[in-house]
Scaffold this motif. Structure first.
Motif, PDB file in Angstrom:
ATOM      1  N   THR A  29       0.813  -1.212   0.000  1.00 45.91           N
ATOM      2  CA  THR A  29       0.000   0.000   0.000  1.00 45.91           C
ATOM      3  C   THR A  29       0.843   1.256   0.000  1.00 45.91           C
ATOM      4  OG1 THR A  29      -0.136  -0.048   2.417  1.00 45.91           O
ATOM      5  CG2 THR A  29      -1.890  -1.161   1.208  1.00 45.91           C
ATOM      6  N   TYR A  77     -10.723   2.120  -6.435  1.00 44.42           N
ATOM      7  CA  TYR A  77     -10.104   2.233  -5.112  1.00 44.42           C
ATOM      8  C   TYR A  77      -9.040   1.160  -4.921  1.00 44.42           C
ATOM      9  CZ  TYR A  77      -9.734   3.479  -0.206  1.00 44.42           C
ATOM     10  OH  TYR A  77      -9.263   3.908   1.014  1.00 44.42           O
ATOM     11  N   SER A  78      -9.246  -0.011  -5.508  1.00 47.18           N
ATOM     12  CA  SER A  78      -8.237  -1.068  -5.436  1.00 47.18           C
ATOM     13  C   SER A  78      -6.962  -0.632  -6.150  1.00 47.18           C
ATOM     14  CB  SER A  78      -8.771  -2.361  -6.062  1.00 47.18           C
ATOM     15  OG  SER A  78      -9.861  -2.886  -5.322  1.00 47.18           O
ATOM     16  N   ARG A 135     -10.012  10.005   2.438  1.00 52.70           N
ATOM     17  CA  ARG A 135      -8.693   9.390   2.630  1.00 52.70           C
ATOM     18  C   ARG A 135      -8.305   9.257   4.088  1.00 52.70           C
ATOM     19  NH1 ARG A 135      -7.785  14.660   1.694  1.00 52.70           N
ATOM     20  NH2 ARG A 135      -5.926  15.713   2.504  1.00 52.70           N
ATOM     21  N   THR A 183     -12.545   9.662  -3.262  1.00 50.63           N
ATOM     22  CA  THR A 183     -11.332   9.053  -2.705  1.00 50.63           C
ATOM     23  C   THR A 183     -10.533  10.055  -1.882  1.00 50.63           C
ATOM     24  OG1 THR A 183     -11.211   7.543  -4.588  1.00 50.63           O
ATOM     25  CG2 THR A 183      -9.226   7.793  -3.258  1.00 50.63           C
ATOM     26  N   SER A 227      -2.001   8.041  -5.763  1.00 54.37           N
ATOM     27  CA  SER A 227      -1.236   8.358  -4.558  1.00 54.37           C
ATOM     28  C   SER A 227      -0.210   9.452  -4.789  1.00 54.37           C
ATOM     29  CB  SER A 227      -0.526   7.098  -4.034  1.00 54.37           C
ATOM     30  OG  SER A 227       0.393   6.599  -4.995  1.00 54.37           O
ATOM     31  N   TRP A 270     -12.832   0.032   1.309  1.00 50.54           N
ATOM     32  CA  TRP A 270     -12.786  -1.047   0.329  1.00 50.54           C
ATOM     33  C   TRP A 270     -13.895  -2.061   0.583  1.00 50.54           C
ATOM     34  CZ3 TRP A 270     -12.631  -6.218  -0.458  1.00 50.54           C
ATOM     35  CH2 TRP A 270     -12.256  -6.656  -1.736  1.00 50.54           C
ATOM     36  N   TYR A 309      -5.891   2.401  -6.470  1.00 48.21           N
ATOM     37  CA  TYR A 309      -5.257   3.401  -5.606  1.00 48.21           C
ATOM     38  C   TYR A 309      -4.627   2.761  -4.376  1.00 48.21           C
ATOM     39  CZ  TYR A 309      -5.313   6.667  -1.644  1.00 48.21           C
ATOM     40  OH  TYR A 309      -4.994   7.374  -0.515  1.00 48.21           O
ATOM     41  N   LEU A 310      -5.391   1.899  -3.710  1.00 48.14           N
ATOM     42  CA  LEU A 310      -4.954   1.332  -2.437  1.00 48.14           C
ATOM     43  C   LEU A 310      -3.841   0.301  -2.607  1.00 48.14           C
ATOM     44  CD1 LEU A 310      -5.550   1.157   0.649  1.00 48.14           C
ATOM     45  CD2 LEU A 310      -7.151  -0.692   0.107  1.00 48.14           C
ATOM     46  N   LEU A 311      -3.925  -0.486  -3.662  1.00 45.00           N
ATOM     47  CA  LEU A 311      -3.007  -1.617  -3.839  1.00 45.00           C
ATOM     48  C   LEU A 311      -2.062  -1.419  -5.017  1.00 45.00           C
ATOM     49  CD1 LEU A 311      -5.628  -4.452  -3.270  1.00 45.00           C
ATOM     50  CD2 LEU A 311      -4.128  -3.390  -1.568  1.00 45.00           C
ATOM     51  N   PRO A 363      -8.870   2.634   5.238  1.00 45.37           N
ATOM     52  CA  PRO A 363      -8.960   2.120   3.867  1.00 45.37           C
ATOM     53  C   PRO A 363      -9.690   0.790   3.767  1.00 45.37           C
ATOM     54  CG  PRO A 363      -6.762   2.964   4.304  1.00 45.37           C
ATOM     55  CD  PRO A 363      -7.478   2.949   5.623  1.00 45.37           C
ATOM     56  N   ALA A 364      -9.482  -0.094   4.747  1.00 44.40           N
ATOM     57  CA  ALA A 364     -10.151  -1.400   4.712  1.00 44.40           C
ATOM     58  C   ALA A 364     -11.665  -1.234   4.772  1.00 44.40           C
ATOM     59  CB  ALA A 364      -9.669  -2.272   5.866  1.00 44.40           C
TER      60      ALA A 364
END
Length: 355
Positions: free
Chosen positions: A11, A193-194, A156, A152, A78, A164, A196-198, A160-161
Motif C-alpha cells: 500500500t 479504489y483497489s 482518505r 477518494t 497516490s 474497500w 489506488y490502495l493496492l 482504507p479497509a
C-alpha cells in the motif's frame, strides 16, 4: 523501487514517475480496444437484429473490461492525492468536465436531427440538459472518473479497509436504480479504489510476470479458461463471482500488458494506450458512420465481419480525427486550453492513468 520505477510495497504510495511505463500503456491499449469493440459489436448487432462471431469476444471481456480500466485509473492517484484542493480539482475534475461538456455537445450536434425527428427540437434541448445529470452515451466513463477522484480524496482519512469493504459490498449488491451515476459508481468504485490502495501490489505483480513469463502465460491460460467457463455457464454476474472475475481479469490484463511490453509485440496496442483519451472521445463518429454505411449498402453480409471492420475503423478513425485536428489548429478538441485551467499548469512527466 522496482525496475519500473514504482514502489513494490502493498500500500506504499508511488514516489516518482520518471517517464511512461510500457506495460501500463499496453494495458490501457487493450482496455480501449475492448471498449470500442463492445460499442461497435453491440451497435451493429442491435441494428442488424442478429449476432456474429465478435459477440463471443465481447461476452468474454464483459467481467473485466471496465474493472481493469478503472483499476488502472487509480494506480497513480497516490502521487497527487495530497495536493491542495484547488490543484486537485483542476487536474481531476475540471480536466474531465471540460472534455465531457465539449464532446457531449459535439455528439448532440450529430444526433440532434434524428432526436428532433422523433420528438421535436424542444425534446432535444431537454435531452441535452439531462446529459449533465444522466451521462450521455459513451461518455459516462469520463463523467464518473471525477466523482471517484473526489470521493477518494474526501475519504482518505477513513480506514482504507472500511472503504474497500463497503465498495466491495456495493459491487456485489448489483444495484440498479436506472441512474447511471449511482449504478456505475456502486459497480465500479471498488476497482478504482483497489488501484489506488493496492498500487504497490499491482506493480509488484507486473514485475513478477516480467521476470517469470512462462508462469505468467500459464496463469493467463488458466484465467481465460475459468473466466470463459463462468461466462458461458451464466455464473459471471453472480455476487462475489463478479467481483472476483473483475479483479482477476484486471490482473490478467496487467499480466498481458507486461508480457507484450517485455516482448515488444503488438506496438499498436501501446500506441492506442498512449492515446486512449483521444480514441475514447472520438471513436463514436467513425464507428457510427461505418456501421450505417456497411449495413445500408449490404456490401458485407457477415455480421461478425461487419463488427470487426466497424471496430477497426472506429479506432483508426478516432486517431485520424485527432491528427487532422492538430494539423488544423483545433487542439482544443483534445487538449484543455489554458482558459479552462483553475490552477497553474506545471511541466512534468505524464501520469498515464490520469490523462
Amino acid at each position: 523501487m522496482t525496475t519500473n520505477g514504482t514502489s513494490a510495497g502493498a500500500t506504499r504510495p508511488i514516489q516518482s514517475m520518471p517517464g511512461r511505463i510500457d506495460w501500463v500503456d499496453y494495458a490501457k491499449g487493450i482496455c480501449i480496444v475492448m471498449v470500442v469493440m463492445m460499442h461497435s459489436v453491440l451497435g451493429v448487432e442491435a441494428a442488424a437484429g442478429q449476432t456474429g462471431f465478435m459477440h463471443i469476444l465481447v461476452a468474454f471481456a464483459k467481467p473485466f473490461r471496465m474493472p481493469d480500466f478503472f483499476l488502472i485509473s487509480g494506480l497513480f492517484l497516490s502521487v497527487v492525492i495530497d495536493r491542495d484542493w484547488r490543484t486537485y480539482l483542476d487536474r481531476k475534475v475540471v480536466h474531465f468536465a471540460y472534455f465531457y461538456v465539449l464532446w457531449v455537445t459535439i455528439q448532440f450536434g450529430f444526433k440532434a436531427p434524428s432526436f428532433a425527428a422523433e420528438a421535436g427540437w424542444a425534446h432535444v434541448g431537454y435531452l441535452y440538459l439531462e446529459s449533465f445529470v444522466e451521462p450521455f452515451g459513451t461518455l459516462w466513463f469520463i463523467y464518473l472518473l471525477p466523482v471517484f477522484f473526489v470521493v477518494t480524496k474526501a475519504s482518505r482519512k477513513l480506514p482504507p479497509a472500511l472503504i474497500w469493504g463497503v465498495a466491495a459490498l456495493l459491487e456485489m449488491a448489483h444495484i440498479s436504480t436506472g441512474w447511471t451515476v449511482i449504478d456505475e459508481f456502486c459497480a465500479r468504485f471498488v476497482y478504482f479504489y483497489s488501484g489506488y490502495l493496492l498500487a504497490g501490489l499491482v506493480f509488484a505483480w507486473s514485475d513478477r510476470a516480467r521476470a517469470r513469463p512462462a508462469w505468467a502465460l500459464a496463469g493467463l491460460a488458466l484465467w481465460a479458461l475459468v473466466n470463459g467457463s463462468l461466462v458461458e455457464l451464466g455464473f459471471s454476474e453472480w455476487p462475489l463471482v463478479s467481483l472476483a472475475l473483475g479483479l482477476a481479469g484486471a490482473l490478467a490484463i496487467v499480466t498481458a500488458g507486461t508480457l507484450l511490453a517485455r516482448a515488444h509485440w503488438l506496438n499498436f496496442l501501446r500506441y492506442c494506450g498512449e492515446h486512449s483519451i483521444v480514441i475514447y472521445l472520438a471513436f463514436f463518429l467513425p464507428m457510427a458512420a461505418t456501421r450505417t454505411l456497411l449495413l445500408k449498402t449490404g456490401l458485407i453480409h457477415d455480421i461478425g465481419m461487419i463488427s470487426l471492420i466497424v471496430t477497426v475503423v472506429g479506432i483508426a478513425g478516432a486517431l485520424a480525427i485527432w491528427r487532422i485536428a492538430l494539423l488544423a489548429g483545433a487542439n482544443f478538441l483534445f487538449e484543455r486550453p489554458a482558459t479552462f485551467w483553475i490552477a497553474p499548469k506545471k511541466v512534468g512527466p505524464a501520469l498515464q492513468a490520469a490523462e
